[in-house]
Enzyme design. Structure first.
Site, PDB file in Angstrom:
ATOM      1  N   HIS A  80      -1.096   7.170   7.758  1.00  0.00           N
ATOM      2  CA  HIS A  80      -0.216   8.113   7.049  1.00  0.00           C
ATOM      3  C   HIS A  80      -0.920   9.454   6.808  1.00  0.00           C
ATOM      4  O   HIS A  80      -0.279  10.497   6.795  1.00  0.00           O
ATOM      5  CB  HIS A  80       0.206   7.543   5.687  1.00  0.00           C
ATOM      6  N   GLY A 129       0.835  -1.195   0.000  1.00  0.00           N
ATOM      7  CA  GLY A 129       0.000   0.000   0.000  1.00  0.00           C
ATOM      8  C   GLY A 129       0.865   1.238   0.000  1.00  0.00           C
ATOM      9  O   GLY A 129       2.074   1.164   0.242  1.00  0.00           O
ATOM     10  N   HIS A 158      -2.973   0.995   8.438  1.00  0.00           N
ATOM     11  CA  HIS A 158      -1.604   1.507   8.276  1.00  0.00           C
ATOM     12  C   HIS A 158      -1.584   2.693   7.304  1.00  0.00           C
ATOM     13  O   HIS A 158      -0.985   3.731   7.596  1.00  0.00           O
ATOM     14  CB  HIS A 158      -0.696   0.374   7.777  1.00  0.00           C
ATOM     15  N   GLU A 159      -2.252   2.521   6.150  1.00  0.00           N
ATOM     16  CA  GLU A 159      -2.225   3.582   5.132  1.00  0.00           C
ATOM     17  C   GLU A 159      -2.985   4.825   5.595  1.00  0.00           C
ATOM     18  O   GLU A 159      -2.539   5.949   5.368  1.00  0.00           O
ATOM     19  CB  GLU A 159      -2.790   3.076   3.798  1.00  0.00           C
ATOM     20  N   CYS A 186       7.147  -0.535   6.244  1.00  0.00           N
ATOM     21  CA  CYS A 186       6.634   0.653   5.573  1.00  0.00           C
ATOM     22  C   CYS A 186       7.684   1.154   4.592  1.00  0.00           C
ATOM     23  O   CYS A 186       8.875   1.141   4.916  1.00  0.00           O
ATOM     24  CB  CYS A 186       6.330   1.727   6.615  1.00  0.00           C
ATOM     25  N   LEU A 187       7.240   1.579   3.422  1.00  0.00           N
ATOM     26  CA  LEU A 187       8.185   2.099   2.427  1.00  0.00           C
ATOM     27  C   LEU A 187       8.902   3.342   2.946  1.00  0.00           C
ATOM     28  O   LEU A 187       9.989   3.675   2.471  1.00  0.00           O
ATOM     29  CB  LEU A 187       7.459   2.421   1.117  1.00  0.00           C
ATOM     30  N   GLN A 223       3.281  10.044   1.322  1.00  0.00           N
ATOM     31  CA  GLN A 223       4.579   9.385   1.163  1.00  0.00           C
ATOM     32  C   GLN A 223       5.298   9.813  -0.107  1.00  0.00           C
ATOM     33  O   GLN A 223       6.515   9.679  -0.204  1.00  0.00           O
ATOM     34  CB  GLN A 223       4.408   7.854   1.149  1.00  0.00           C
TER      35      GLN A 223
HETATM   36 NI    NI Z   1       3.563   2.961   5.322  1.00  0.00          NI
END
Ligand code: NI
Length: 176
Positions: free
Chosen positions: A141, A42, A137-138, A95-96, A47
């Protein structure tokens, strides 16, 4: 992809006012491309440096999360979340924006989420397990929250390679 420490990731993202071709060809396409290139489960608009309430998630088979059940590719705009249970489940999460690290994060087991897709059509879904986790999670953000803040026991955080070498997390093909 912006990385932890960048203050932009801590901002509360703005609601999307207009869902149109410009949004689809711009931010949404950039998010899809980035998620694919990074093998992410995701991604959230902040981000990639865009302060808008848009998240994308989906898993067919993801080498980052080999045991996760499939989740259909979803573009979710202006999401709203309702927790359907007080029960939580803990899983090693990445997480990215926090590359190379994993943390054991408890998340609500069952949620309902709603919002709009990229065509402006309403979305209303009940989700559980990994599906619920990736959405939570997303959406975090969008409120400036990264997963390390959700870790209950701070000792349950570390570098993926070390956790794998110690047998705490199973080894997989791709690492980010
Ligand atoms: Ni993330």
């Amino acid at each position: 992809v912006l990385k932890i420490g960048n203050p932009f990731l801590r901002k509360i993202a703005d609601s999307v006012e207009t869902i149109d071709q410009t949004l689809r060809d711009g931010v949404v396409q950039d998010m899809l491309d980035t998620m694919a290139a990074e093998n992410g489960a995701g991604i959230a608009a902040p981000q990639i440096g865009i302060s808008l309430r848009i998240v994308i998630f989906g898993i067919e088979t993801n080498p980052r999360y080999p045991d996760a059940e499939p989740v259909p590719l979803t573009i979710l705009i202006n999401p709203k979340i309702q927790l359907l249970t007080t029960e939580t489940e803990s899983l090693w999460e990445g997480c990215l924006s926090v590359p190379e690290y994993r943390g054991l994060v408890p998340r609500c087991k069952r949620i309902h989420y709603s919002g709009f897709n990229e065509m402006g059509e309403p979305i209303s879904v009940e989700a559980e397990g990994f599906h619920a986790r990736v959405v939570l999670h997303e959406v975090d953000h969008l409120d400036g929250i990264l997963f390390p803040e959700r870790i209950e026991d701070p000792s349950q955080f570390g570098m993926l390679k070390e956790l794998e070498d110690a047998g705490i997390i199973p080894k997989v093909a791709t690492k980010k």
